[in-house]
Design a protein around this motif. Structure first.
Motif, short mmCIF file in Angstrom:
data_model
loop_
_atom_site.label_atom_id
_atom_site.label_comp_id
_atom_site.label_asym_id
_atom_site.label_seq_id
_atom_site.Cartn_x
_atom_site.Cartn_y
_atom_site.Cartn_z
N MET A 1 18.34 40.83 6.70
CA MET A 1 17.16 41.29 5.97
C MET A 1 15.95 41.29 6.89
SD MET A 1 16.96 39.60 2.28
CE MET A 1 18.12 39.97 1.03
N SER A 2 15.05 42.19 6.60
CA SER A 2 13.83 42.24 7.38
C SER A 2 12.88 41.13 6.95
CB SER A 2 13.16 43.60 7.23
OG SER A 2 12.66 43.74 5.92
N LYS A 3 11.91 40.88 7.79
CA LYS A 3 10.95 39.82 7.51
C LYS A 3 10.11 40.16 6.27
CE LYS A 3 7.50 36.98 9.61
NZ LYS A 3 7.41 36.08 10.71
N ARG A 4 9.82 41.43 6.06
CA ARG A 4 9.04 41.83 4.90
C ARG A 4 9.79 41.56 3.60
NH1 ARG A 4 6.35 47.50 6.86
NH2 ARG A 4 4.91 46.56 8.33
N LYS A 5 11.08 41.86 3.58
CA LYS A 5 11.86 41.61 2.36
C LYS A 5 11.96 40.12 2.10
CE LYS A 5 14.55 45.72 1.77
NZ LYS A 5 15.82 46.25 1.33
N ASN A 6 12.12 39.34 3.16
CA ASN A 6 12.17 37.89 2.99
C ASN A 6 10.86 37.37 2.41
OD1 ASN A 6 14.76 37.59 3.89
ND2 ASN A 6 14.17 37.14 6.00
N LYS A 66 1.43 48.32 -6.34
CA LYS A 66 0.56 48.59 -5.19
C LYS A 66 0.80 47.58 -4.07
CE LYS A 66 -4.16 50.04 -4.53
NZ LYS A 66 -5.47 50.18 -5.14
N VAL A 67 0.97 46.32 -4.42
CA VAL A 67 1.22 45.30 -3.40
C VAL A 67 2.56 45.53 -2.73
CG1 VAL A 67 1.70 42.83 -3.10
CG2 VAL A 67 -0.26 43.56 -4.45
N ILE A 68 3.58 45.88 -3.50
CA ILE A 68 4.90 46.12 -2.93
C ILE A 68 4.86 47.32 -2.00
CG2 ILE A 68 7.24 46.89 -3.50
CD1 ILE A 68 7.11 45.05 -5.93
N LYS A 69 4.13 48.38 -2.37
CA LYS A 69 4.02 49.55 -1.50
C LYS A 69 3.30 49.20 -0.20
CE LYS A 69 4.30 53.33 -4.75
NZ LYS A 69 3.62 54.47 -5.37
N SER A 70 2.34 48.29 -0.26
CA SER A 70 1.62 47.93 0.97
C SER A 70 2.49 47.12 1.92
CB SER A 70 0.36 47.14 0.62
OG SER A 70 0.67 45.84 0.17
N TYR A 71 3.49 46.41 1.39
CA TYR A 71 4.39 45.64 2.25
C TYR A 71 5.52 46.48 2.82
CZ TYR A 71 2.55 40.96 1.52
OH TYR A 71 1.77 39.85 1.55
N THR A 72 5.85 47.60 2.18
CA THR A 72 6.97 48.42 2.65
C THR A 72 6.51 49.66 3.37
OG1 THR A 72 7.11 49.53 0.51
CG2 THR A 72 8.53 47.63 0.87
#
Length: 72
Positions: A1-6, A66-72
């Protein structure tokens, strides 16, 4: 898994745990629940209580998206 997903998974788990501990604590301290506050503000069976609840749910859902889109 990527660091963002973690990071997203860890944030979700922390939110669930904090909620699981905070809600019983607030209840023990005597803070009224959301439905009690809505009935006190708008009365029993008011359509405005439903409208306010839906607006709050919609704003939370859009904010989380919106927060999830900013992380991905």
């Amino acid at each position: 898994m990527s660091k963002r997903k973690n990071t997203l998974i860890l944030t979700f788990i922390m939110g669930v745990l904090i909620t699981a501990f905070a809600l019983p604590l607030l209840s023990a301290l005597g803070v009224p629940s959301f439905d009690v506050v809505l009935v006190a503000l708008f009365g029993e069976g008011s359509i405005w209580a439903l409208v306010l609840s839906l607006l709050l749910i919609l704003s939370i859902a859009l904010g989380v998206g919106k927060v999830i889109k900013s992380y991905t």
